[in-house]
Motif scaffolding. Structure first.
Motif, PDB file in Angstrom:
ATOM      1  N   ALA A 181       0.818  -1.217   0.000  1.00  0.00           N
ATOM      2  CA  ALA A 181       0.000   0.000   0.000  1.00  0.00           C
ATOM      3  C   ALA A 181       0.846   1.258   0.000  1.00  0.00           C
ATOM      4  O   ALA A 181       0.364   2.345  -0.375  1.00  0.00           O
ATOM      5  CB  ALA A 181      -0.923  -0.001   1.224  1.00  0.00           C
ATOM      6  N   LEU A 182       2.115   1.155   0.391  1.00  0.00           N
ATOM      7  CA  LEU A 182       2.987   2.328   0.401  1.00  0.00           C
ATOM      8  C   LEU A 182       3.472   2.696  -0.992  1.00  0.00           C
ATOM      9  O   LEU A 182       3.974   3.808  -1.210  1.00  0.00           O
ATOM     10  CB  LEU A 182       4.184   2.092   1.332  1.00  0.00           C
ATOM     11  N   GLY A 183       3.363   1.772  -1.945  1.00  0.00           N
ATOM     12  CA  GLY A 183       3.664   2.071  -3.335  1.00  0.00           C
ATOM     13  C   GLY A 183       5.124   2.287  -3.682  1.00  0.00           C
ATOM     14  O   GLY A 183       5.418   2.941  -4.696  1.00  0.00           O
ATOM     15  N   GLU A 184       6.055   1.749  -2.926  1.00  0.00           N
ATOM     16  CA  GLU A 184       7.477   1.936  -3.243  1.00  0.00           C
ATOM     17  C   GLU A 184       7.837   1.162  -4.513  1.00  0.00           C
ATOM     18  O   GLU A 184       7.446  -0.003  -4.657  1.00  0.00           O
ATOM     19  CB  GLU A 184       8.349   1.422  -2.096  1.00  0.00           C
ATOM     20  N   PRO A 185       8.594   1.746  -5.408  1.00  0.00           N
ATOM     21  CA  PRO A 185       8.982   1.034  -6.633  1.00  0.00           C
ATOM     22  C   PRO A 185       9.699  -0.282  -6.307  1.00  0.00           C
ATOM     23  O   PRO A 185      10.615  -0.323  -5.496  1.00  0.00           O
ATOM     24  CB  PRO A 185       9.941   2.024  -7.325  1.00  0.00           C
ATOM     25  N   GLY A 186       9.277  -1.333  -6.964  1.00  0.00           N
ATOM     26  CA  GLY A 186       9.898  -2.633  -6.771  1.00  0.00           C
ATOM     27  C   GLY A 186       9.400  -3.346  -5.530  1.00  0.00           C
ATOM     28  O   GLY A 186       8.826  -4.445  -5.600  1.00  0.00           O
ATOM     29  N   TRP A 187       9.583  -2.726  -4.384  1.00  0.00           N
ATOM     30  CA  TRP A 187       9.163  -3.362  -3.129  1.00  0.00           C
ATOM     31  C   TRP A 187       7.654  -3.603  -3.098  1.00  0.00           C
ATOM     32  O   TRP A 187       7.197  -4.650  -2.614  1.00  0.00           O
ATOM     33  CB  TRP A 187       9.565  -2.480  -1.949  1.00  0.00           C
TER      34      TRP A 187
END
Length: 909
Positions: A181-187
């Motif tokens: 839900a945090l939307g970090e690229p890749g992760w």
């Protein structure tokens, strides 16, 4: 210190030298090196560790690839210039991160020790703990981070890995979903994929289990079938289905159709139990059996039986249909009231499944009668048969029953071990449906063991599996309320308790406990009516066992105390009186009595009634306290009461209700300075410290002679025995502990018995302790909650593998020589986190008859232990009281090393 640790701690000079060399030789600057990303392995296509490092520069995303080779290629070494730059900047966390990325955990640990305290550092410390196989410690660290920063991405990711280590897939999925839900690229993409896979696995397992249960019903009544390949996946449950199908079969032809399943199950389990059951049923006269079999379908479906249960049982007995009779007694929960009959029926079948079921019922009968030791014996014997012939579904229920029994006996370490084994066996049966109930048992046991983070994890996993089940909701929220309350997080406790009301029903005991405490801290308008309604129901005949009813009655009394002191105290006095009439083995009665005294003591302390409060200390112990030089201390959540009678007999009291965080393991600063000053004129001080303070170091300064005043059991006086000094040393500890060999013990003094090497086994030590007048143990002390809630002594293993000398074993003995006991073992004074009575090795030795025990709460250096305890012992032999002997030797040692371990050596007498 190992060589890697020495290298890590000494790397500073080397790195600084490398920086200087780089400047002299004109090598590339550290900043240029940083841009290459070599320090953070940025050029690698995959990451080497699954966890996330919380140092921002080290957290670049790369896919995780499990290394399959036995000897994976080592990572490129960390650039020394960059490490030097970080050290010069005082960035210990950055250096630790570089080592973490390379899987060099020991080097990372050394630098994290120097990195200070912060949420990011705690998250990385959790990574280290997880890598060391300590998921419970890792979880506690991550909870602390997430309580401050709920959206801490790395902590959320690492929490998911901890949940996997604990085998809690629903909470693992929740954590990965929070990362996604945090939307970090890749992760975010990797986290989402992991969460979806976990949700699919959980949903599939639950659907398959429900489908199996749904298919069992038509199989039993003859309108459906069960594939034989199900045996491999759910053998225990299918065995249950087949038993019911045999009982419900209306004809011999139907029984004939059940033979393939019976043969397949017998092949799986071994033996002939299912085929024997079929042969017996086939030999019956179906003209009388068929109508009874038809009625059994009502029993199986939990429907009313035409004519009523008593009449049906009577018909089965007259007809001799013993298998249907057995099934009916079990499904209608009528075994206990017909236990002897049931035992005779089981003996005729000789079926190991029913022998185990009989053991379960015998244990329940013993528990109902209060014969807890008999129930333990029955269950342990049954589990030995399980080990010889595993029947996972049946044996898992026995393990869970024993775990529950140990919780009732307040032996949560053993209970937790058996609850874990119960879950393992249930999982071997792929029984997804009942698993949440096993998780609830684990959660409650973890709460009893003062492992709040672990307890919440098990409880919340159960709720995540069956979120719509009101019974589970109430259980989880009530226990979570108790956990938060124990952490002095009163608002969170109130929130959880209010969630209990969302489902109809009465409060459980733990909920009543929290409600009583919140009457002081976070009361709510409807609490009194809620409690009254619950207590009315619990006092109905047969609703609760007498000891358990006393526990909730004292909770009710404490609730009343906050509104009407006189009425509350009258109720507390009634609880104490009724507890005294119950057997001493009744743990609930002991708890109710102890908690009632806590409430009375603190009410008197709050009112400034110091003489009355000190008298209550003595009353609880069953005798008068010393008239001079005595300190009484008790705590309860945020409250502390300290009472001191000095050398002139004057009484000083202090009541405080301002604590905002739970007590630590040590107690420095708990006793106010003015109270300490009032006791300094005493030759020695008797300290009456109620649980959980009993056995904690630091209650008084090291230059004061003091000891824990411990009540001794009432026993007939034995004749004095000749002096006999027992020494336990040079133990051959089991290799799995990887404990260093302690220094070799010299020649034992004349008249001494030295047990060493292979002779120093638990059985031999217990035997020789009985008539010793001095006991000295130079062995390793270990805290391992899988073995005991208190610390235990590691001895040489016996042929059967037994190596631990535990507080339970010591307390059950009688030490006829009333010995002086010196436990020169690490953390031997560690006390279990119980609130109603002290449970520790020193306490067990006192209970067994020792006159004095010396033990430490911390690790003891092997090279110093002998000299220190020899000096103390010689002073005691010369006639000096143990507390004074310890004080004098301790003060001398502290002159050379003010922070020495000798501060934490305690006297119990």
């Amino acid at each position: 210190m190992n060589r890697w640790m020495r290298w890590s701690l000494g790397v500073g000079g080397l790195l600084a030298g490398m920086v200087a060399l780089a400047l002299v030789l004109g090598l590339p600057s550290p900043r240029g090196e940083a841009r290459t990303g070599a320090l953070w392995l940025a050029g690698s296509p995959t990451r080497r560790i699954e966890a996330r490092v919380s140092y921002a520069a080290a957290d670049g995303y790369r896919p995780y690839e499990t290394l399959r080779s036995e000897r994976p290629a080592p990572p490129p070494p960390a650039p020394l210039q960059e490490l030097a730059r970080l050290e010069e900047a005082g960035d210990a966390h950055g250096i630790a991160a570089a080592y973490l990325l390379r899987g060099a955990s020991e080097r990372a640990a050394a630098w994290l020790e120097r990195a200070g305290a912060s949420p990011d550092v705690d998250s990385d410390r959790a990574v280290l703990a997880l890598g060391r196989g300590q998921p419970t410690e890792a979880l506690a660290l991550l909870e602390r981070v997430l309580r401050q920063h709920p959206r801490h991405a790395r902590a959320l990711w690492n929490r998911a890995l901890v949940m996997r280590a604990l085998d809690l897939p629903a909470l693992e999925a929740e954590s990965f979903e929070a990362v996604a839900a945090l939307g970090e690229p890749g992760w975010a993409d990797e986290a989402r994929a992991r969460a979806q896979a976990l949700r699919t696995q959980l949903r599939t397992a639950q659907e398959r289990w429900q489908r199996l249960r749904d298919e069992c019903d038509p199989f039993v009544v003859g309108t459906g079938s069960l594939p034989l390949e199900y045996v491999r996946q759910w053998p225990g449950f299918l065995r249950l289905c087949l038993y019911d199908a045999i009982r419900a079969a209306p004809t011999a032809e139907r029984l004939e159709a059940l033979w393939p399943m019976a043969e397949t199950l017998d092949t799986h389990f071994g033996g002939t139990g299912m085929r024997d059951a079929l042969r017996w049923a086939e030999a019956r006269d179906f003209r009388q059996r068929a109508p009874l079999a038809a009625l059994y379908v009502h029993v199986f479906r939990k429907q009313p039986i035409p004519g009523g249960l008593p009449a049906y049982l009577a018909r089965l007995r007259r007809a001799g249909e013993q298998d249907i009779l057995m099934g009916t007694l079990v499904l209608t929960r009528a075994v206990l009231e017909n236990l002897e009959e049931y035992r005779e029926l089981v003996a005729r079948t000789k079926d190991p499944w029913f022998l185990l079921l009989e053991d379960d019922e015998r244990a329940r009968s013993a528990i109902d009668k209060g014969a807890l030791q008999e129930a333990e014996r029955v269950l342990l014997a049954a589990l030995e048969r399980c080990a010889a012939q595993p029947m996972y579904y049946r044996c898992a229920l026995l393990e869970k029953q024993l775990a529950h029994l140990y919780r009732e006996m307040h032996r949560p370490a053993e209970g937790f071990h058996h609850a874990l084994e119960a879950r393992r066996q249930l999982q071997a049966e792929n029984a997804a449906g009942p698993e949440p109930w096993f998780l609830l048992e684990l959660g409650q046991l973890a709460r009893f063991r003062d492992q709040p983070s672990l307890a919440r994890a098990y409880l919340n996993e159960a709720l995540a599996r069956v979120p719509e089940d009101c019974q589970v909701q109430q259980f989880v929220h009530a226990n979570n309320a108790a956990i938060f309350h124990g952490e002095l997080a009163f608002s969170e406790a109130r929130r959880e308790l209010d969630l209990v009301r969302k489902c109809p029903g009465l409060l459980a005991s733990v909920g009543i406990q929290v409600l009583a405490d919140l009457a002081r801290q976070r009361p709510a308008p409807g609490d009194a009516a809620w409690l009254a309604e619950t207590m009315e129901a619990l006092r109905r005949p047969g609703a609760m066992e007498p000891g358990a009813l006393l526990v909730v009655s004292q909770h009710e009394a404490r609730f009343t105390l906050e509104r009407d002191r006189a009425a509350g105290e009258a109720l507390l006095r009634r609880v104490i009186s009724e507890a005294a009439r119950l057997p001493k083995w009744n743990a609930d009665a002991r708890k109710a009595k102890a908690y009632a005294y806590t409430a009375l003591l603190l009410a008197a302390g709050r009112a400034g009634e110091h003489e009355a409060a000190l008298a209550l200390f003595g009353e609880e112990l069953g005798g008068a306290l010393p008239s001079r030089c005595v300190l009484g201390v008790t705590v309860d959540d945020e409250r502390t009461l300290v009472l001191a009678r000095g050398p002139e007999g004057g009484l000083l009291g202090r009541y405080d209700a301002s604590r905002t965080s739970p007590l630590g393991r040590e107690a420095q600063g708990l006793v106010p300075e003015d109270v300490v000053a009032a006791l300094r004129g005493c030759e020695r001080v008797a300290v009456v410290a109620r649980p959980p303070l009993h056995g904690r170091a630091g209650l008084l300064p090291p230059d004061v002679a003091w000891s824990f005043f411990t009540p001794k059991p009432e026993r007939s006086r034995a004749p004095a025995l000749p002096t006999r000094h027992l020494v336990i040393a040079d133990v051959q500890a089991p290799p799995q502990f990887q404990l260093p060999q302690l220094g070799t013990w010299g020649k034992a003094p004349a008249g001494s018995l030295l047990l060493s090497g292979a002779q120093a086994t638990p059985g031999r030590v217990l035997e020789e302790m009985a008539r010793a007048t001095e006991i000295e143990a130079h062995v390793h002390g270990v805290i391992n909650l899988a073995v005991s809630d208190a610390s235990f002594l590691v001895l040489s293993p016996e042929p059967g593998g037994r190596y631990a000398l535990t507080a339970n074993e010591v307390g059950e003995r009688r030490l006829e020589g009333a010995p002086l006991v010196i436990l020169a073992a690490c953390r031997a004074a560690h006390t279990a986190p119980t609130l109603h009575e002290p449970f520790s090795l020193p306490g067990a030795f006192i209970q067994a008859g020792a006159r004095t025990v010396l033990a430490a709460t911390v690790d003891i250096p092997d090279t110093e232990a002998g000299a220190f305890f020899d000096a103390v012992r010689e002073r005691i032999r010369s006639g000096q009281p143990a507390a004074n002997a310890l004080r004098d030797v301790r003060v001398r040692w502290l002159q050379d090393n003010p922070s020495s371990w000798v501060r934490s050596v305690l006297v119990f007498d």
